[in-house]
Design a protein around this motif. Structure first.
Motif, PDB file in Angstrom:
ATOM      1  N   ILE A   4      16.880  23.739  10.616  1.00  0.00           N
ATOM      2  CA  ILE A   4      16.569  23.781  12.252  1.00  0.00           C
ATOM      3  C   ILE A   4      16.172  22.082  12.090  1.00  0.00           C
ATOM      4  CG2 ILE A   4      16.819  25.930  12.421  1.00  0.00           C
ATOM      5  CD1 ILE A   4      13.909  25.472  11.993  1.00  0.00           C
ATOM      6  N   LEU A   5      16.195  21.032  11.391  1.00  0.00           N
ATOM      7  CA  LEU A   5      16.017  19.534  11.369  1.00  0.00           C
ATOM      8  C   LEU A   5      16.844  19.075  11.894  1.00  0.00           C
ATOM      9  CD1 LEU A   5      13.561  19.287   8.485  1.00  0.00           C
ATOM     10  CD2 LEU A   5      12.720  19.041  10.517  1.00  0.00           C
ATOM     11  N   GLN A   6      16.255  18.008  12.526  1.00  0.00           N
ATOM     12  CA  GLN A   6      17.323  17.288  13.077  1.00  0.00           C
ATOM     13  C   GLN A   6      16.942  15.409  13.125  1.00  0.00           C
ATOM     14  OE1 GLN A   6      19.427  18.332  16.942  1.00  0.00           O
ATOM     15  NE2 GLN A   6      20.799  17.452  16.328  1.00  0.00           N
ATOM     16  N   ALA A   7      17.005  14.933  12.540  1.00  0.00           N
ATOM     17  CA  ALA A   7      16.540  13.174  12.008  1.00  0.00           C
ATOM     18  C   ALA A   7      16.609  12.574  14.170  1.00  0.00           C
ATOM     19  CB  ALA A   7      17.268  12.455  10.350  1.00  0.00           C
ATOM     20  N   GLY A   8      15.561  11.971  13.452  1.00  0.00           N
ATOM     21  CA  GLY A   8      15.973  10.855  14.974  1.00  0.00           C
ATOM     22  C   GLY A   8      15.657  11.505  16.012  1.00  0.00           C
ATOM     23  N   LYS A   9      14.947  12.877  16.173  1.00  0.00           N
ATOM     24  CA  LYS A   9      14.343  13.426  17.062  1.00  0.00           C
ATOM     25  C   LYS A   9      13.246  13.806  17.383  1.00  0.00           C
ATOM     26  CE  LYS A   9      18.451  16.382  19.165  1.00  0.00           C
ATOM     27  NZ  LYS A   9      18.633  17.323  19.420  1.00  0.00           N
ATOM     28  N   THR A  10      12.034  13.837  17.974  1.00  0.00           N
ATOM     29  CA  THR A  10      11.043  13.963  18.040  1.00  0.00           C
ATOM     30  C   THR A  10      11.101  15.898  17.198  1.00  0.00           C
ATOM     31  OG1 THR A  10      10.884  15.076  20.454  1.00  0.00           O
ATOM     32  CG2 THR A  10       9.765  12.591  19.862  1.00  0.00           C
ATOM     33  N   GLY A  11       9.173  16.126  16.734  1.00  0.00           N
ATOM     34  CA  GLY A  11       9.349  17.185  16.439  1.00  0.00           C
ATOM     35  C   GLY A  11       9.160  18.386  17.166  1.00  0.00           C
ATOM     36  N   ILE A  12       8.282  18.038  18.606  1.00  0.00           N
ATOM     37  CA  ILE A  12       8.418  18.771  19.872  1.00  0.00           C
ATOM     38  C   ILE A  12       9.457  18.909  20.401  1.00  0.00           C
ATOM     39  CG2 ILE A  12       7.581  17.362  21.694  1.00  0.00           C
ATOM     40  CD1 ILE A  12       5.145  18.833  22.022  1.00  0.00           C
ATOM     41  N   CYS A  13      10.272  18.424  20.654  1.00  0.00           N
ATOM     42  CA  CYS A  13      12.001  18.771  21.095  1.00  0.00           C
ATOM     43  C   CYS A  13      12.552  19.860  20.105  1.00  0.00           C
ATOM     44  CB  CYS A  13      12.233  17.608  21.348  1.00  0.00           C
ATOM     45  SG  CYS A  13      11.985  16.335  22.769  1.00  0.00           S
ATOM     46  N   GLN A  14      12.226  20.369  19.233  1.00  0.00           N
ATOM     47  CA  GLN A  14      12.711  21.082  18.230  1.00  0.00           C
ATOM     48  C   GLN A  14      11.905  22.482  17.704  1.00  0.00           C
ATOM     49  OE1 GLN A  14      14.785  18.991  14.801  1.00  0.00           O
ATOM     50  NE2 GLN A  14      13.778  16.899  16.034  1.00  0.00           N
ATOM     51  N   ASN A  15      11.333  22.021  18.606  1.00  0.00           N
ATOM     52  CA  ASN A  15       9.840  23.406  18.496  1.00  0.00           C
ATOM     53  C   ASN A  15       9.419  23.578  16.910  1.00  0.00           C
ATOM     54  OD1 ASN A  15       9.494  23.994  21.059  1.00  0.00           O
ATOM     55  ND2 ASN A  15      11.043  25.732  20.700  1.00  0.00           N
ATOM     56  N   LEU A  16       9.108  22.148  16.593  1.00  0.00           N
ATOM     57  CA  LEU A  16       8.685  21.449  14.944  1.00  0.00           C
ATOM     58  C   LEU A  16       6.910  21.338  14.854  1.00  0.00           C
ATOM     59  CD1 LEU A  16      11.546  20.402  13.369  1.00  0.00           C
ATOM     60  CD2 LEU A  16      11.270  22.773  13.225  1.00  0.00           C
ATOM     61  N   LYS A  17       6.466  21.478  14.242  1.00  0.00           N
ATOM     62  CA  LYS A  17       4.527  20.446  14.515  1.00  0.00           C
ATOM     63  C   LYS A  17       4.368  20.277  12.708  1.00  0.00           C
ATOM     64  CE  LYS A  17       2.299  25.497  13.646  1.00  0.00           C
ATOM     65  NZ  LYS A  17       1.481  26.237  14.414  1.00  0.00           N
ATOM     66  N   LEU A  18       3.727  19.486  12.735  1.00  0.00           N
ATOM     67  CA  LEU A  18       2.904  19.419  11.565  1.00  0.00           C
ATOM     68  C   LEU A  18       1.928  19.823  10.985  1.00  0.00           C
ATOM     69  CD1 LEU A  18       3.724  16.484   9.376  1.00  0.00           C
ATOM     70  CD2 LEU A  18       2.489  15.383  10.475  1.00  0.00           C
TER      71      LEU A  18
END
Ligand code: ZN
Ligand code: ZN
Length: 416
Positions: free
Chosen positions: A207-221
């Motif tokens: 579900i990861l897309q490089a070049g986009k922010t994590g928050i836009c993809q509902n991802l967190k670190l």
């Protein structure tokens, strides 16, 4: 030789998802947006890190065992070992400063070196044991200050020259080597390599897309092990620590700690940090008294070092962090240029913050060494306690601040 196959990382400073592949030996990958180091490929990482850590430990054992520095005041010889410094502070009823010295200069660095050796050795550690060791390592890393103490010793030499002639023993050089090997092992050691041995960073694969922010993809670190996690994960499956997509509530913590440190900064500068007793008559000196004394004595570089570390850095740090909080919360029109400037400011604040401890270490060395009961003695004063607390509180304040908020655009702020 190159590192790993293709993998994704989420920048801890600007929240950009980046695809990494083939980092050549001796090179590192940096974030194209904010220049943060994302990964490095050190050849023989485990062997080199463990070797330097072991050498460093041997040096500190030598460094603690014998006389460290000495001074001759009007024919009287006074010598101290490294452990005499916290001992003197303890018996002077400055147990808080004594404890800080033991923790920041000795205990935390030694524990971290032991952890590096354990993690880089071929010992059959379970992944749970490795995880616990890495968590301890990350927690202590910010609080290790042997290099700052070494700089403090060098600064104190200039002050001590006005009391008598100073000598250093081979133990002092062993301590210098301890600091050198300690820094080398830390630079080489890569916690990411050990984390990837515990579990690969593949919790958000697909579900990861490089070049986009994590928050836009509902991802967190994960703030502990830097795993990329889908937003709904409450605990990180790799390190079992809780993390949020953004630590916005911690800005309140940062502001509260900054206000506290600003209040404590006043007594830290108004009260003396050192009492000099000459033939029974005591005189107290504040931080600024010390700067003026050095300046008038012609030691302009040392006066500047003490002024910058003890007066300018704490107040600049408080102003910078307040500005960062304002920028993160209130500035609506952000562009890459001003976000990058604020990121550089935050990196500088994080780096220089603990260097204000120099003056505490200078006072500790001078107070332990100048103890000629008949003629003169130097003792810590209450200002040193306030000042150490200011440094510690501002360090915690910068750790509480979430740098990703600098880069967040207003529309992203609704996602939480
Ligand atoms: Zn970045
Ligand atoms: Zn984690």
């Amino acid at each position: 030789m190159t590192i790993d196959k293709q993998h994704y990382v989420l920048c801890s400073h600007c929240d950009l998802v980046i695809e990494l592949s083939n980092i050549a030996v001796g090179h590192k990958a940096v974030c194209p947006r904010c220049n943060t180091t994302l990964a490095k490929n050190n050849s023989n990482m485990k062997f080199n890190a463990a070797m330097y850590a072991a050498c460093s430990l041997i040096m500190i054992i030598v460094g603690c065992g014998f006389l460290f520095i000495d001074i001759r005041i009007v024919g009287n010889f006074i010598g101290i070992s490294l452990l005499d410094i916290p001992k003197t502070l303890f018996f002077d009823k400055y147990r808080y400063i004594s404890a800080l010295f033991i923790l920041f200069v000795l205990l935390f660095p030694i524990l971290n070196l032991l952890i590096i050796i354990l993690l880089c050795s071929k010992l059959p550690l379970t992944k749970y044991r490795k995880r616990d060791l890495l968590i301890v390592y990350e927690k202590f890393q910010h609080w290790c200050m042997p290099e700052i103490f070494l700089t403090g010793i060098l600064v104190s030499f200039v002050k001590l020259m006005s009391y008598g002639s100073i000598g250093v023993t081979s133990t002092f050089w062993a301590f210098c080597l301890f600091v050198f090997f300690y820094i080398k092992s830390l630079v080489i050691f890569s916690p990411e390599t050990i984390w990837s041995e515990i579990h690969r960073n593949n919790f958000a694969q697909g579900i990861l897309q490089a070049g986009k922010t994590g928050i836009c993809q509902n991802l967190k670190l994960c703030s502990c092990c830097e795993a990329i996690l889908p937003k709904h994960y409450i605990k990180c499956p790799r390190c079992k620590q809780k993390s949020k997509i953004r630590e916005r509530d911690k800005i309140q913590w940062t502001i509260a700690l900054l206000v506290t440190s600003l209040i404590l900064y006043i007594p830290a500068n108004l009260f003396g940090i050192m009492i000099t007793v000459v033939f029974g008559s005591p005189s107290s000196s504040t931080i600024m008294d010390g700067v003026i004394y050095m300046w008038q004595a012609g030691d302009v570089p040392v006066a500047l070092v003490i002024f910058i570390a003890s007066v300018a850095i704490p107040i600049l740090k408080i102003i910078s962090l307040s500005w960062l909080c304002y920028f993160a919360l209130a500035v609506k029109r952000k562009n890459n240029h001003n976000c990058l400037k604020m990121k550089k400011l935050y990196t500088a604040v994080e780096f220089i913050g603990k260097w204000s401890m120099i003056d505490i270490f200078v006072v500790s060395v001078i107070c332990s060494l100048v103890r000629n009961q008949q003629m003169m003695g130097v003792y810590p004063d209450i200002g040193v306690t306030f000042f150490a607390t200011v440094v510690i509180i501002t360090m915690i304040a910068s750790q509480k601040f979430d740098p990703r908020l600098i880069w967040d655009l207003p529309q992203n702020k609704k996602i939480d």
